[in-house]
Design a protein around this motif. Structure first.
Motif, PDB file in Angstrom:
ATOM      1  N   THR A 193     -12.951  31.482  -2.495  1.00 52.03           N
ATOM      2  CA  THR A 193     -12.086  32.614  -2.152  1.00 52.03           C
ATOM      3  C   THR A 193     -12.021  32.812  -0.642  1.00 52.03           C
ATOM      4  O   THR A 193     -10.948  33.062  -0.089  1.00 52.03           O
ATOM      5  N   ILE A 194     -13.159  32.669   0.018  1.00 49.88           N
ATOM      6  CA  ILE A 194     -13.180  32.806   1.477  1.00 49.88           C
ATOM      7  C   ILE A 194     -12.328  31.711   2.104  1.00 49.88           C
ATOM      8  O   ILE A 194     -11.539  31.971   3.022  1.00 49.88           O
ATOM      9  N   GLY A 195     -12.453  30.489   1.604  1.00 48.08           N
ATOM     10  CA  GLY A 195     -11.645  29.378   2.121  1.00 48.08           C
ATOM     11  C   GLY A 195     -10.160  29.619   1.912  1.00 48.08           C
ATOM     12  O   GLY A 195      -9.337  29.351   2.797  1.00 48.08           O
ATOM     13  N   MET A 196      -9.818  30.124   0.724  1.00 41.90           N
ATOM     14  CA  MET A 196      -8.399  30.403   0.452  1.00 41.90           C
ATOM     15  C   MET A 196      -7.898  31.525   1.358  1.00 41.90           C
ATOM     16  O   MET A 196      -6.762  31.468   1.848  1.00 41.90           O
ATOM     17  N   GLY A 197      -8.725  32.523   1.600  1.00 41.74           N
ATOM     18  CA  GLY A 197      -8.333  33.621   2.488  1.00 41.74           C
ATOM     19  C   GLY A 197      -8.070  33.125   3.898  1.00 41.74           C
ATOM     20  O   GLY A 197      -7.088  33.523   4.543  1.00 41.74           O
ATOM     21  N   ARG A 198      -8.936  32.244   4.378  1.00 44.73           N
ATOM     22  CA  ARG A 198      -8.725  31.666   5.720  1.00 44.73           C
ATOM     23  C   ARG A 198      -7.430  30.868   5.764  1.00 44.73           C
ATOM     24  O   ARG A 198      -6.677  30.950   6.733  1.00 44.73           O
ATOM     25  N   ARG A 199      -7.202  30.096   4.730  1.00 45.00           N
ATOM     26  CA  ARG A 199      -5.982  29.268   4.683  1.00 45.00           C
ATOM     27  C   ARG A 199      -4.731  30.154   4.651  1.00 45.00           C
ATOM     28  O   ARG A 199      -3.746  29.881   5.331  1.00 45.00           O
ATOM     29  N   ILE A 200      -4.772  31.218   3.859  1.00 47.08           N
ATOM     30  CA  ILE A 200      -3.631  32.145   3.791  1.00 47.08           C
ATOM     31  C   ILE A 200      -3.405  32.791   5.146  1.00 47.08           C
ATOM     32  O   ILE A 200      -2.265  32.941   5.588  1.00 47.08           O
ATOM     33  N   LYS A 201      -4.496  33.156   5.815  1.00 49.88           N
ATOM     34  CA  LYS A 201      -4.380  33.769   7.140  1.00 49.88           C
ATOM     35  C   LYS A 201      -3.747  32.786   8.127  1.00 49.88           C
ATOM     36  O   LYS A 201      -2.892  33.174   8.932  1.00 49.88           O
ATOM     37  N   GLN A 202      -4.150  31.512   8.066  1.00 50.91           N
ATOM     38  CA  GLN A 202      -3.550  30.489   8.930  1.00 50.91           C
ATOM     39  C   GLN A 202      -2.055  30.355   8.659  1.00 50.91           C
ATOM     40  O   GLN A 202      -1.246  30.330   9.589  1.00 50.91           O
ATOM     41  N   LEU A 203      -1.717  30.259   7.379  1.00 50.23           N
ATOM     42  CA  LEU A 203      -0.314  30.099   7.016  1.00 50.23           C
ATOM     43  C   LEU A 203       0.510  31.314   7.417  1.00 50.23           C
ATOM     44  O   LEU A 203       1.649  31.181   7.869  1.00 50.23           O
ATOM     45  N   ASP A 204      -0.072  32.502   7.258  1.00 54.66           N
ATOM     46  CA  ASP A 204       0.621  33.723   7.655  1.00 54.66           C
ATOM     47  C   ASP A 204       0.878  33.713   9.159  1.00 54.66           C
ATOM     48  O   ASP A 204       1.970  34.070   9.612  1.00 54.66           O
ATOM     49  N   GLY A 205      -0.125  33.307   9.931  1.00 57.04           N
ATOM     50  CA  GLY A 205       0.054  33.216  11.382  1.00 57.04           C
ATOM     51  C   GLY A 205       1.131  32.226  11.764  1.00 57.04           C
ATOM     52  O   GLY A 205       1.962  32.493  12.643  1.00 57.04           O
TER      53      GLY A 205
END
Length: 127
Positions: free
Chosen positions: A57-69
């Motif tokens: 979940t933490i990894g997915m959250g980081r990935r989503i944050k990257q994609l959002d940026g």
């Protein structure tokens, strides 16, 4: 052989009963220890699964944050007024509404050659 008195029979009966109760209690204690062992293993398995899901979940959250940026950066590049891309986008829309090359030069600040080229490209009849 002397006969046993009632008191002796009661004592013998109590000893037999106490032995049976003791054996039953020992059996229950052993079963409880086995159940506790199985429950401990199940808890460990659940803890490991929880840790794995937390890391995922933490990894997915980081990935989503990257994609959002990245998405926000892309939106800023397209939407920022004053950029060449925004200017050409606006000019193209104006030509679609019937603007002339002179209108594009006056309203969009385009060079005369660019404005004429854009007008000629947009107004070519489609085959």
């Amino acid at each position: 052989m002397a006969s046993l008195s009632l008191m002796h029979w009661l004592l013998i009966g109590n000893m037999v009963l106490m032995s049976l109760v003791g054996a039953f209690m020992f059996s229950l204690r052993r079963q409880q220890q086995q159940d506790t062992g199985r429950l401990d293993e199940a808890v460990q398995d659940l803890q490991q699964a929880h840790q794995a899901m937390s890391k995922s979940t933490i990894g997915m959250g980081r990935r989503i944050k990257q994609l959002d940026g990245r998405m926000q950066q892309a939106e800023r590049r397209v939407v920022l007024p004053g950029t060449d891309e925004a200017t050409y986008h606006q000019a193209s829309r104006l030509v679609g509404l019937g603007a002339s090359a002179t209108d594009l030069v006056d309203n969009c600040g385009m060079a005369r050659g660019e404005a004429e080229l854009l007008v000629s490209l947009k107004r070519q009849p489609s085959h």
